[in-house]
Design a protein around this motif. Structure first.
Motif, short mmCIF file in Angstrom:
data_model
loop_
_atom_site.label_atom_id
_atom_site.label_comp_id
_atom_site.label_asym_id
_atom_site.label_seq_id
_atom_site.Cartn_x
_atom_site.Cartn_y
_atom_site.Cartn_z
N PRO A 10 -21.16 91.63 105.02
CA PRO A 10 -21.31 91.69 103.56
C PRO A 10 -20.07 92.25 102.85
CG PRO A 10 -23.32 92.47 104.61
CD PRO A 10 -22.29 92.31 105.71
N GLN A 11 -19.45 93.30 103.39
CA GLN A 11 -18.26 93.88 102.75
C GLN A 11 -17.07 92.94 102.90
OE1 GLN A 11 -17.78 95.98 100.56
NE2 GLN A 11 -15.63 96.53 100.66
N ILE A 12 -16.94 92.28 104.04
CA ILE A 12 -15.84 91.31 104.21
C ILE A 12 -15.98 90.20 103.17
CG2 ILE A 12 -14.87 89.55 105.74
CD1 ILE A 12 -15.64 91.42 108.10
N VAL A 13 -17.17 89.66 103.01
CA VAL A 13 -17.39 88.59 102.04
C VAL A 13 -17.11 89.08 100.63
CG1 VAL A 13 -19.10 87.02 101.04
CG2 VAL A 13 -19.01 87.33 103.52
N ARG A 14 -17.51 90.30 100.31
CA ARG A 14 -17.21 90.85 98.97
C ARG A 14 -15.71 90.92 98.73
NH1 ARG A 14 -22.02 93.59 99.71
NH2 ARG A 14 -21.18 95.37 100.82
N MET A 15 -14.94 91.33 99.75
CA MET A 15 -13.48 91.39 99.59
C MET A 15 -12.89 90.00 99.47
SD MET A 15 -12.23 94.61 101.94
CE MET A 15 -13.15 94.19 103.42
N LEU A 16 -13.40 89.04 100.23
CA LEU A 16 -12.91 87.66 100.13
C LEU A 16 -13.17 87.08 98.75
CD1 LEU A 16 -14.01 86.22 103.59
CD2 LEU A 16 -11.68 86.83 102.89
N ALA A 17 -14.28 87.47 98.13
CA ALA A 17 -14.65 86.94 96.82
C ALA A 17 -13.97 87.66 95.66
CB ALA A 17 -16.17 87.04 96.65
N ASP A 18 -13.30 88.78 95.94
CA ASP A 18 -12.75 89.62 94.87
C ASP A 18 -11.32 89.23 94.49
OD1 ASP A 18 -12.50 91.65 93.00
OD2 ASP A 18 -11.90 93.15 94.49
N ASP A 19 -11.12 87.97 94.17
CA ASP A 19 -9.87 87.50 93.59
C ASP A 19 -10.12 86.14 92.95
OD1 ASP A 19 -9.43 85.33 95.43
OD2 ASP A 19 -8.35 86.62 96.79
#
Length: 147
Positions: A10-19
């Protein structure tokens, strides 16, 4: 740096989506989308893949994927491909990105790789400056075809 676990997805996906690019293609959901789980399992089974997370004080604040590629060129040299480098917004500007790339280079050397390569979208000018500041040289034009 450590190997990612399913709890980190979940945190990896959040970082991938944060741009700007990731926000148009990633899906942050609870529960985690089945596509991410299947991809994680494939990565975890492949000995030439290393999905890493940077953890500070028990919190995942960075990620990258390191792929080890055999090849016939360069007299059979192995190379390491660095992909999906992300640092969580609050941790940006702390030097964590530099540490993550240094870690990836160390891992590549440990595996006998003779070079490290990465790609970066043409629109990511700040990322290009970052990589050039670490000694990477822009050497190729990239092409892709969405299937």
């Amino acid at each position: 740096m450590r190997r990612a676990t399913t709890k980190d997805i979940p945190q990896i996906v959040r970082m991938l989506a944060d741009d700007p690019l990731g926000s148009t293609r990633e899906v942050v959901s609870d529960p985690v989308d089945a596509g991410y789980l299947a991809a994680f399992q494939a990565i975890a089974r492949d000995p030439n893949q290393y999905l890493a997370v940077a953890e500070v004080a028990g919190r995942v604040v960075g990620t990258l994927q390191l792929t080890f590629l055999p090849g016939l060129s360069h007299r059979g040299a192995w190379r390491a491909q660095i992909e999906a480098v992300r640092v969580d917004t609050p941790a940006r500007g702390t030097g964590l990105g530099r540490q993550m790339i240094a870690w990836a280079q160390h891992e590549a050397r440990q595996r006998g790789c003779r070079m490290v390569q990465l790609t970066s979208s043409a629109s990511r000018k700040d990322a290009h400056r970052f990589y050039e500041g670490l000694g990477f040289e822009q050497s190729h034009a990239g092409f892709k075809l969405v299937l």
